[in-house]
Design a protein around this motif. Structure first.
Motif, PDB file in Angstrom:
ATOM      1  N   LEU A  26       0.848  -1.191   0.000  1.00 54.90           N
ATOM      2  CA  LEU A  26       0.000   0.000   0.000  1.00 54.90           C
ATOM      3  C   LEU A  26       0.885   1.243   0.000  1.00 54.90           C
ATOM      4  O   LEU A  26       1.743   1.390   0.871  1.00 54.90           O
ATOM      5  CB  LEU A  26      -0.887   0.048   1.244  1.00 54.90           C
ATOM      6  N   ALA A  27       0.663   2.104  -0.947  1.00 55.50           N
ATOM      7  CA  ALA A  27       1.446   3.342  -1.012  1.00 55.50           C
ATOM      8  C   ALA A  27       0.747   4.424  -0.190  1.00 55.50           C
ATOM      9  O   ALA A  27      -0.421   4.727  -0.409  1.00 55.50           O
ATOM     10  CB  ALA A  27       1.590   3.785  -2.458  1.00 55.50           C
ATOM     11  N   ARG A  28       1.472   4.971   0.774  1.00 55.17           N
ATOM     12  CA  ARG A  28       0.934   6.090   1.559  1.00 55.17           C
ATOM     13  C   ARG A  28       0.842   7.308   0.670  1.00 55.17           C
ATOM     14  O   ARG A  28       1.629   7.470  -0.260  1.00 55.17           O
ATOM     15  CB  ARG A  28       1.845   6.398   2.735  1.00 55.17           C
ATOM     16  N   PRO A  29      -0.088   8.208   0.950  1.00 56.87           N
ATOM     17  CA  PRO A  29      -0.135   9.457   0.188  1.00 56.87           C
ATOM     18  C   PRO A  29       1.205  10.194   0.311  1.00 56.87           C
ATOM     19  O   PRO A  29       1.824  10.211   1.379  1.00 56.87           O
ATOM     20  CB  PRO A  29      -1.260  10.242   0.863  1.00 56.87           C
ATOM     21  N   ALA A  30       1.654  10.783  -0.788  1.00 53.33           N
ATOM     22  CA  ALA A  30       2.952  11.463  -0.809  1.00 53.33           C
ATOM     23  C   ALA A  30       2.995  12.636   0.170  1.00 53.33           C
ATOM     24  O   ALA A  30       4.012  12.884   0.799  1.00 53.33           O
ATOM     25  CB  ALA A  30       3.267  11.939  -2.225  1.00 53.33           C
ATOM     26  N   ASP A  31       1.887  13.357   0.288  1.00 52.99           N
ATOM     27  CA  ASP A  31       1.837  14.509   1.185  1.00 52.99           C
ATOM     28  C   ASP A  31       0.570  14.429   2.032  1.00 52.99           C
ATOM     29  O   ASP A  31      -0.439  15.057   1.726  1.00 52.99           O
ATOM     30  CB  ASP A  31       1.863  15.798   0.359  1.00 52.99           C
ATOM     31  N   PRO A  32       0.587  13.645   3.121  1.00 52.41           N
ATOM     32  CA  PRO A  32      -0.620  13.435   3.921  1.00 52.41           C
ATOM     33  C   PRO A  32      -1.199  14.714   4.508  1.00 52.41           C
ATOM     34  O   PRO A  32      -2.406  14.808   4.713  1.00 52.41           O
ATOM     35  CB  PRO A  32      -0.188  12.492   5.033  1.00 52.41           C
ATOM     36  N   ASP A  33      -0.357  15.707   4.772  1.00 51.92           N
ATOM     37  CA  ASP A  33      -0.855  16.959   5.354  1.00 51.92           C
ATOM     38  C   ASP A  33      -1.768  17.722   4.406  1.00 51.92           C
ATOM     39  O   ASP A  33      -2.593  18.517   4.848  1.00 51.92           O
ATOM     40  CB  ASP A  33       0.316  17.860   5.767  1.00 51.92           C
ATOM     41  N   ASN A  34      -1.621  17.480   3.108  1.00 48.21           N
ATOM     42  CA  ASN A  34      -2.442  18.187   2.128  1.00 48.21           C
ATOM     43  C   ASN A  34      -3.553  17.324   1.539  1.00 48.21           C
ATOM     44  O   ASN A  34      -4.168  17.712   0.555  1.00 48.21           O
ATOM     45  CB  ASN A  34      -1.557  18.752   1.006  1.00 48.21           C
ATOM     46  N   CYS A  35      -3.789  16.149   2.118  1.00 47.46           N
ATOM     47  CA  CYS A  35      -4.904  15.303   1.672  1.00 47.46           C
ATOM     48  C   CYS A  35      -6.211  15.860   2.229  1.00 47.46           C
ATOM     49  O   CYS A  35      -6.247  16.379   3.347  1.00 47.46           O
ATOM     50  CB  CYS A  35      -4.741  13.880   2.198  1.00 47.46           C
ATOM     51  N   THR A  36      -7.251  15.682   1.465  1.00 49.06           N
ATOM     52  CA  THR A  36      -8.569  16.019   1.995  1.00 49.06           C
ATOM     53  C   THR A  36      -8.975  14.917   2.974  1.00 49.06           C
ATOM     54  O   THR A  36      -8.384  13.831   2.988  1.00 49.06           O
ATOM     55  CB  THR A  36      -9.613  16.107   0.868  1.00 49.06           C
ATOM     56  N   ASP A  37      -9.974  15.179   3.770  1.00 46.85           N
ATOM     57  CA  ASP A  37     -10.474  14.154   4.689  1.00 46.85           C
ATOM     58  C   ASP A  37     -10.949  12.927   3.918  1.00 46.85           C
ATOM     59  O   ASP A  37     -10.754  11.786   4.352  1.00 46.85           O
ATOM     60  CB  ASP A  37     -11.614  14.704   5.540  1.00 46.85           C
ATOM     61  N   GLU A  38     -11.567  13.165   2.772  1.00 51.95           N
ATOM     62  CA  GLU A  38     -12.059  12.051   1.962  1.00 51.95           C
ATOM     63  C   GLU A  38     -10.901  11.201   1.432  1.00 51.95           C
ATOM     64  O   GLU A  38     -10.947   9.974   1.483  1.00 51.95           O
ATOM     65  CB  GLU A  38     -12.891  12.570   0.791  1.00 51.95           C
ATOM     66  N   GLN A  39      -9.829  11.835   0.944  1.00 53.32           N
ATOM     67  CA  GLN A  39      -8.673  11.098   0.439  1.00 53.32           C
ATOM     68  C   GLN A  39      -8.002  10.304   1.557  1.00 53.32           C
ATOM     69  O   GLN A  39      -7.628   9.147   1.371  1.00 53.32           O
ATOM     70  CB  GLN A  39      -7.652  12.057  -0.187  1.00 53.32           C
ATOM     71  N   TRP A  40      -7.853  10.918   2.727  1.00 56.42           N
ATOM     72  CA  TRP A  40      -7.217  10.236   3.848  1.00 56.42           C
ATOM     73  C   TRP A  40      -8.090   9.076   4.336  1.00 56.42           C
ATOM     74  O   TRP A  40      -7.595   7.993   4.635  1.00 56.42           O
ATOM     75  CB  TRP A  40      -6.939  11.223   4.977  1.00 56.42           C
ATOM     76  N   GLY A  41      -9.396   9.286   4.398  1.00 55.53           N
ATOM     77  CA  GLY A  41     -10.318   8.226   4.784  1.00 55.53           C
ATOM     78  C   GLY A  41     -10.291   7.063   3.803  1.00 55.53           C
ATOM     79  O   GLY A  41     -10.321   5.896   4.220  1.00 55.53           O
ATOM     80  N   ASP A  42     -10.211   7.367   2.513  1.00 57.99           N
ATOM     81  CA  ASP A  42     -10.104   6.305   1.507  1.00 57.99           C
ATOM     82  C   ASP A  42      -8.839   5.474   1.731  1.00 57.99           C
ATOM     83  O   ASP A  42      -8.869   4.250   1.644  1.00 57.99           O
ATOM     84  CB  ASP A  42     -10.091   6.881   0.093  1.00 57.99           C
TER      85      ASP A  42
END
Length: 99
Positions: A26-42
């Motif tokens: 599983l690849a973590r988002p490259a920039d978690p601080d700039n993810c939307t709540d929906e992207q982070w929840g996904d």
């Protein structure tokens, strides 16, 4: 019950010694601080549930306590092999393979 080969211990052990931890690679988002709540929840909560061959993350909880990946057929439960973190699925080993 099935048996799983631990690529770190080099032994085929009973399933009860291991715990599945979800999909492998599983690849973590490259920039978690700039993810939307929906992207982070996904990323955190939504996973595919494939039928057929699937790479999974497991831990040898009652043995060496190391994490490794297993290639398993989710339809038949047949384990094709296991491999260490950082390796690719084509490096999967079974109990008869050399480490």
């Amino acid at each position: 019950m099935f048996r799983i080969y631990c690529p770190y211990c080099g032994e085929l052990r009973e399933e009860e010694e291991f715990h599945p931890k979800g999909p492998a690679h599983l690849a973590r988002p490259a920039d978690p601080d700039n993810c939307t709540d929906e992207q982070w929840g996904d990323f955190l909560y939504f996973r595919d549930n494939p039928r057929g061959l699937h790479n999974e993350l497991w831990v040898h909880a009652l043995g060496c306590r190391k994490f490794f990946n297993v290639t398993r057929d989710t339809q038949t439960y047949l384990i094709k092999g296991s491999y260490r973190l950082g390796e690719s699925p084509d490096q999967a080993r079974t109990s008869g393979d050399q480490a």
